[in-house]
Design a protein around this motif. Structure first.
Motif, PDB file in Angstrom:
ATOM      1  N   LEU A 250       1.340   3.297  -0.367  1.00  0.00           N
ATOM      2  CA  LEU A 250       1.771   2.262   0.576  1.00  0.00           C
ATOM      3  C   LEU A 250       2.036   0.947  -0.145  1.00  0.00           C
ATOM      4  O   LEU A 250       2.714   0.070   0.378  1.00  0.00           O
ATOM      5  CB  LEU A 250       0.721   2.069   1.673  1.00  0.00           C
ATOM      6  N   ILE A 251       1.492   0.812  -1.334  1.00  0.00           N
ATOM      7  CA  ILE A 251       1.817  -0.304  -2.227  1.00  0.00           C
ATOM      8  C   ILE A 251       2.253   0.298  -3.557  1.00  0.00           C
ATOM      9  O   ILE A 251       1.599   1.203  -4.080  1.00  0.00           O
ATOM     10  CB  ILE A 251       0.620  -1.240  -2.452  1.00  0.00           C
ATOM     11  N   ALA A 252       3.352  -0.181  -4.082  1.00  0.00           N
ATOM     12  CA  ALA A 252       3.828   0.235  -5.400  1.00  0.00           C
ATOM     13  C   ALA A 252       4.177  -1.014  -6.192  1.00  0.00           C
ATOM     14  O   ALA A 252       4.326  -2.100  -5.620  1.00  0.00           O
ATOM     15  CB  ALA A 252       5.041   1.151  -5.270  1.00  0.00           C
ATOM     16  N   VAL A 253       4.295  -0.855  -7.497  1.00  0.00           N
ATOM     17  CA  VAL A 253       4.634  -1.984  -8.368  1.00  0.00           C
ATOM     18  C   VAL A 253       6.024  -1.766  -8.927  1.00  0.00           C
ATOM     19  O   VAL A 253       6.304  -0.721  -9.528  1.00  0.00           O
ATOM     20  CB  VAL A 253       3.615  -2.128  -9.514  1.00  0.00           C
ATOM     21  N   HIS A 254       6.894  -2.747  -8.716  1.00  0.00           N
ATOM     22  CA  HIS A 254       8.265  -2.644  -9.203  1.00  0.00           C
ATOM     23  C   HIS A 254       8.261  -2.522 -10.726  1.00  0.00           C
ATOM     24  O   HIS A 254       7.621  -3.327 -11.420  1.00  0.00           O
ATOM     25  CB  HIS A 254       9.065  -3.882  -8.781  1.00  0.00           C
ATOM     26  N   PRO A 255       8.926  -1.513 -11.277  1.00  0.00           N
ATOM     27  CA  PRO A 255       8.825  -1.232 -12.718  1.00  0.00           C
ATOM     28  C   PRO A 255       9.274  -2.362 -13.634  1.00  0.00           C
ATOM     29  O   PRO A 255       8.681  -2.569 -14.694  1.00  0.00           O
ATOM     30  CB  PRO A 255       9.737  -0.007 -12.900  1.00  0.00           C
ATOM     31  N   THR A 259       6.305  -6.755  -9.706  1.00  0.00           N
ATOM     32  CA  THR A 259       5.957  -7.347  -8.420  1.00  0.00           C
ATOM     33  C   THR A 259       5.636  -6.239  -7.424  1.00  0.00           C
ATOM     34  O   THR A 259       6.071  -5.098  -7.575  1.00  0.00           O
ATOM     35  CB  THR A 259       7.101  -8.219  -7.885  1.00  0.00           C
ATOM     36  N   LEU A 260       4.902  -6.587  -6.385  1.00  0.00           N
ATOM     37  CA  LEU A 260       4.438  -5.597  -5.424  1.00  0.00           C
ATOM     38  C   LEU A 260       5.509  -5.299  -4.383  1.00  0.00           C
ATOM     39  O   LEU A 260       6.217  -6.194  -3.928  1.00  0.00           O
ATOM     40  CB  LEU A 260       3.175  -6.102  -4.712  1.00  0.00           C
ATOM     41  N   HIS A 261       5.594  -4.030  -4.021  1.00  0.00           N
ATOM     42  CA  HIS A 261       6.503  -3.592  -2.974  1.00  0.00           C
ATOM     43  C   HIS A 261       5.683  -2.850  -1.928  1.00  0.00           C
ATOM     44  O   HIS A 261       5.035  -1.848  -2.236  1.00  0.00           O
ATOM     45  CB  HIS A 261       7.595  -2.691  -3.536  1.00  0.00           C
ATOM     46  N   LEU A 262       5.704  -3.341  -0.686  1.00  0.00           N
ATOM     47  CA  LEU A 262       4.898  -2.764   0.378  1.00  0.00           C
ATOM     48  C   LEU A 262       5.709  -1.854   1.271  1.00  0.00           C
ATOM     49  O   LEU A 262       6.886  -2.132   1.558  1.00  0.00           O
ATOM     50  CB  LEU A 262       4.266  -3.864   1.244  1.00  0.00           C
ATOM     51  N   ASP A 263       5.084  -0.781   1.693  1.00  0.00           N
ATOM     52  CA  ASP A 263       5.667   0.072   2.722  1.00  0.00           C
ATOM     53  C   ASP A 263       5.779  -0.741   4.007  1.00  0.00           C
ATOM     54  O   ASP A 263       4.944  -1.601   4.297  1.00  0.00           O
ATOM     55  CB  ASP A 263       4.756   1.292   2.940  1.00  0.00           C
ATOM     56  N   ASP A 264       6.831  -0.474   4.776  1.00  0.00           N
ATOM     57  CA  ASP A 264       7.056  -1.243   6.002  1.00  0.00           C
ATOM     58  C   ASP A 264       5.873  -1.199   6.952  1.00  0.00           C
ATOM     59  O   ASP A 264       5.641  -2.151   7.709  1.00  0.00           O
ATOM     60  CB  ASP A 264       8.310  -0.733   6.720  1.00  0.00           C
TER      61      ASP A 264
END
Length: 321
Positions: A250-255, A259-264
């Motif tokens: 549900l949280i990933a890190v942009h390669p 930066t953090l990318h959250l699931d909607d």
């Protein structure tokens, strides 16, 4: 799969750890139906404990000593630990209780699954009655019983406590493809590993910044092919709730930008929504970047790094060579 402390399985010597492995033998109904790549659900007779994908099955030979009922003669006897008489027959038509049981030895084929890489803790999602209702034979008393997988999948992803199943789906696909895709998981590291990360990063959550040491967990990144081994640049400290959300994808890190990318689904919660696009709070190495990129590929397979708006590498992001 039934895995329960104090159950008849434990008294018969089966080696279970729901999150990592499960054992059975040729005396168990359906013993030969399981295969590598199968999705498995483990429960404790009260609720669903979790689910995963079988990575490997070790087959061996053994000798098993089993009790049988002195009244009906069936090998369906459980040994009590705190209640007398000591033995009770599980045969519904018998239910005989006795301080003694008959014993016999037989040669058996032993099986032990390994399924750590795809493990998802699922406590609180499905109760025992709900899980039984999803079996092909709801009234079955077998330790191994077949699930109606499509209905099971729907119940987990659309229930009162929706559970993302990307890890299971991706692990199953990786196995089917001959391990051509790396499956990356996060797990609580051993105390020594956590101590090492605290020495490197201090009491700092990689997503939110300084945090009480009691709230920090060692997020250990490792590949499916090298399951369980420590890797250079394979760890970060994460706050406990964020560790869980990262584990589920549900949280990933942009390669590139780190930066953090959250699931909607998380953006409805203000405290989490403000993390979307936030920069990692700790310096990371190229090795960290490698593992985080694979985590991204696993959980954002339809979202290329270049297509994420506003995700350009910020000047303040530090990368240690």
């Amino acid at each position: 799969m039934l895995a329960k402390d104090g159950s008849k399985r434990i008294s018969e010597g089966y080696d279970d750890n729901p999150a990592t492995h499960y054992s059975w033998d040729s005396t168990v109904p359906n013993h030969a139906t399981l295969k590598v790549g199968d999705v498995i659900a483990l429960w404790d007779a009260t609720e669903l404990a979790g689910l995963s994908v079988i990575e490997d099955i070790t087959v061996g030979q053994g000798e098993k000593e089993t009790p049988y009922c002195l009244k009906c003669g069936k090998a369906d006897v459980a040994e009590r630990k705190q209640k007398l008489p000591r033995f009770v027959c599980w045969n519904q038509e018998c239910k005989h209780e006795n301080d003694k049981a008959g014993w016999k030895k037989k040669d058996v084929v032993t099986y032990r699954s390994r399924h750590e890489a795809g493990w998802i803790d699922a406590r609180g999602t499905l109760s025992a009655p709900q899980l039984r209702a999803l079996c092909v034979k709801p009234a079955s008393q077998n330790s191994l019983r077949e699930l109606r997988f499509d209905d099971f999948h729907h119940a987990l992803t659309h229930g009162g406590v929706p559970l993302p199943l990307r890890i299971v789906d991706t692990t199953q696909r990786a196995i089917a493809e001959g391990h051509g895709t790396a499956t990356i998981r996060v797990r609580k590291g051993q105390p020594a590993f956590r101590k090492h990360l605290l020495e490197v990063f201090g009491e700092v959550c990689a997503f939110t910044g300084p945090a009480p040491v009691q709230a920090l967990e060692a997020a250990h990144l490792y590949s499916y092919a090298a399951n369980g081994k420590h890797h250079k640049g394979g760890g970060l400290l994460l706050r406990r709730d964020l560790h869980r959300l990262f584990d589920l994808g549900l949280i990933a890190v942009h390669p590139q930008s780190k930066t953090l990318h959250l699931d909607d689904s998380l953006k409805a919660y203000p405290d989490y929504a403000k993390l979307d696009g936030a920069v990692l709070t700790v310096p990371v190495t190229a090795d960290h970047g490698k593992w985080l990129a694979k985590h991204w590929d696993m959980h954002r397979p339809n979202l290329s790094a270049a297509s994420v708006p506003g995700q350009t590498a910020p000047a303040e992001t530090t990368v240690i060579a």
